[in-house]
Design a protein around this motif. Structure first.
Motif, PDB file in Angstrom:
ATOM      1  N   ARG A  92     -20.311  69.018  77.092  1.00 30.11           N
ATOM      2  CA  ARG A  92     -19.598  67.763  77.358  1.00 30.11           C
ATOM      3  C   ARG A  92     -19.790  66.786  76.201  1.00 30.11           C
ATOM      4  N   ARG A  93     -21.031  66.665  75.718  1.00 33.95           N
ATOM      5  CA  ARG A  93     -21.289  65.757  74.596  1.00 33.95           C
ATOM      6  C   ARG A  93     -20.590  66.211  73.320  1.00 33.95           C
ATOM      7  N   LEU A  94     -20.457  67.518  73.158  1.00 29.87           N
ATOM      8  CA  LEU A  94     -19.825  68.067  71.957  1.00 29.87           C
ATOM      9  C   LEU A  94     -18.320  67.794  71.922  1.00 29.87           C
ATOM     10  N   VAL A  95     -17.638  67.944  73.051  1.00 28.63           N
ATOM     11  CA  VAL A  95     -16.176  67.854  73.045  1.00 28.63           C
ATOM     12  C   VAL A  95     -15.622  66.516  73.521  1.00 28.63           C
ATOM     13  N   LYS A  96     -16.431  65.700  74.149  1.00 33.40           N
ATOM     14  CA  LYS A  96     -15.910  64.448  74.693  1.00 33.40           C
ATOM     15  C   LYS A  96     -16.619  63.252  74.073  1.00 33.40           C
ATOM     16  N   ALA A  97     -15.843  62.245  73.768  1.00 30.77           N
ATOM     17  CA  ALA A  97     -16.414  60.993  73.280  1.00 30.77           C
ATOM     18  C   ALA A  97     -16.891  60.161  74.469  1.00 30.77           C
ATOM     19  N   GLU A  98     -17.789  59.234  74.195  1.00 25.34           N
ATOM     20  CA  GLU A  98     -18.216  58.297  75.235  1.00 25.34           C
ATOM     21  C   GLU A  98     -17.274  57.104  75.233  1.00 25.34           C
ATOM     22  N   PRO A  99     -17.067  56.495  76.395  1.00 24.12           N
ATOM     23  CA  PRO A  99     -16.343  55.226  76.387  1.00 24.12           C
ATOM     24  C   PRO A  99     -17.179  54.182  75.641  1.00 24.12           C
ATOM     25  N   THR A 100     -16.524  53.197  75.052  1.00 26.77           N
ATOM     26  CA  THR A 100     -17.230  52.194  74.265  1.00 26.77           C
ATOM     27  C   THR A 100     -16.899  50.800  74.777  1.00 26.77           C
ATOM     28  N   LEU A 101     -17.927  50.028  75.040  1.00 26.13           N
ATOM     29  CA  LEU A 101     -17.758  48.641  75.461  1.00 26.13           C
ATOM     30  C   LEU A 101     -17.418  47.795  74.243  1.00 26.13           C
ATOM     31  N   LEU A 102     -16.271  47.099  74.279  1.00 21.40           N
ATOM     32  CA  LEU A 102     -15.821  46.289  73.144  1.00 21.40           C
ATOM     33  C   LEU A 102     -15.921  44.798  73.399  1.00 21.40           C
ATOM     34  N   LEU A 103     -15.913  44.412  74.665  1.00 16.47           N
ATOM     35  CA  LEU A 103     -16.045  42.999  75.044  1.00 16.47           C
ATOM     36  C   LEU A 103     -16.886  42.953  76.304  1.00 16.47           C
ATOM     37  N   HIS A 104     -17.833  42.043  76.335  1.00 17.32           N
ATOM     38  CA  HIS A 104     -18.693  41.915  77.507  1.00 17.32           C
ATOM     39  C   HIS A 104     -18.881  40.443  77.822  1.00 17.32           C
ATOM     40  N   GLU A 105     -18.579  40.081  79.068  1.00 18.04           N
ATOM     41  CA  GLU A 105     -18.715  38.701  79.540  1.00 18.04           C
ATOM     42  C   GLU A 105     -18.040  37.708  78.594  1.00 18.04           C
ATOM     43  N   GLY A 106     -16.817  38.036  78.168  1.00 17.82           N
ATOM     44  CA  GLY A 106     -16.037  37.128  77.327  1.00 17.82           C
ATOM     45  C   GLY A 106     -16.399  37.133  75.863  1.00 17.82           C
ATOM     46  N   CYS A 107     -17.363  37.951  75.449  1.00 18.18           N
ATOM     47  CA  CYS A 107     -17.788  37.994  74.044  1.00 18.18           C
ATOM     48  C   CYS A 107     -17.400  39.323  73.403  1.00 18.18           C
ATOM     49  N   LEU A 108     -16.759  39.229  72.251  1.00 17.33           N
ATOM     50  CA  LEU A 108     -16.405  40.422  71.496  1.00 17.33           C
ATOM     51  C   LEU A 108     -17.665  41.065  70.920  1.00 17.33           C
ATOM     52  N   LEU A 109     -17.743  42.368  71.007  1.00 19.15           N
ATOM     53  CA  LEU A 109     -18.874  43.113  70.443  1.00 19.15           C
ATOM     54  C   LEU A 109     -18.415  43.681  69.096  1.00 19.15           C
TER      55      LEU A 109
END
Length: 191
Positions: A92-109
């Protein structure tokens, strides 16, 4: 240039009539997952199936049975990979990417956005597409494994149980890699 011969036209029609049912049968036998776009691997297989079908139809050197074998091989490999990724974490780790948090509680990461090559404008576009006009009203924006954005408003965050598989790096308010969001016209500092 526009027309070679009636034989070629006839060949394409016959091959389409024979190859298309082979593709449909292979997809039906392998299940719904074969044509899904749940992650990049699934998308690559879908594109490869289309490319293989086009090659079967248009390339005289590819016999129907060779093309059918190619289609069957792609579907089988996709099925085996999906099966293994459900059962084995390492696959699973080899073929699938992880979702990525880009904004949290109104703040851009910003660091996460840099790693994923996503601009603040693209995050804002995803938020606007959900009918939201203010970043502060958004609890999270996640870049999903299929490349789409999920926008979760504060009012719909609930317990956050759907966020359990999203790495929560640097999610402290105004922490490293984050920038507080300001609306146009907001003034910084005392007035």
């Amino acid at each position: 240039m526009f027309f070679d011969s009636w034989n070629e036209i006839f060949r394409v029609l016959v091959m389409a009539g024979l190859a298309y049912p082979v593709l449909i049968a292979a997809v039906r036998v392998s299940g719904k997952r074969t044509l899904s776009k749940m992650n990049a691997f699934d998308l690559v297989v879908t594109v490869a199936l289309g490319s293989t079908l086009a090659t079967i139809l248009l390339n005289r050197q590819v016999a129907l049975w060779e093309g059918a074998l190619a289609l069957g091989s792609l579907v089988t490999l996709q099925f085996v990979t999906a099966w293994a990724s459900v059962r084995f974490r390492s696959v699973r780790r080899l073929v699938k990417a992880e979702p990525t948090l880009l904004l949290h509680e109104g703040c851009l990461l910003h660091e996460a956005m840099r790693r994923q090559r996503v601009t603040p404008d693209e995050v804002c576009q995803a938020i606007r597409a959900q009918g939201t006009g203010a970043l502060e009203t958004v609890h999270a924006v996640v870049l999903e494994t299929d490349g789409s954005f999920s926008v979760i408003p504060r009012s719909q965050y609930g317990s956050g149980s759907a966020m359990d598989n999203v790495p929560q790096r640097q999610t402290r308010h105004h922490g490293a890699g984050q920038q507080p969001v300001r609306e146009p016209g907001d003034r910084q500092g005392p007035a």
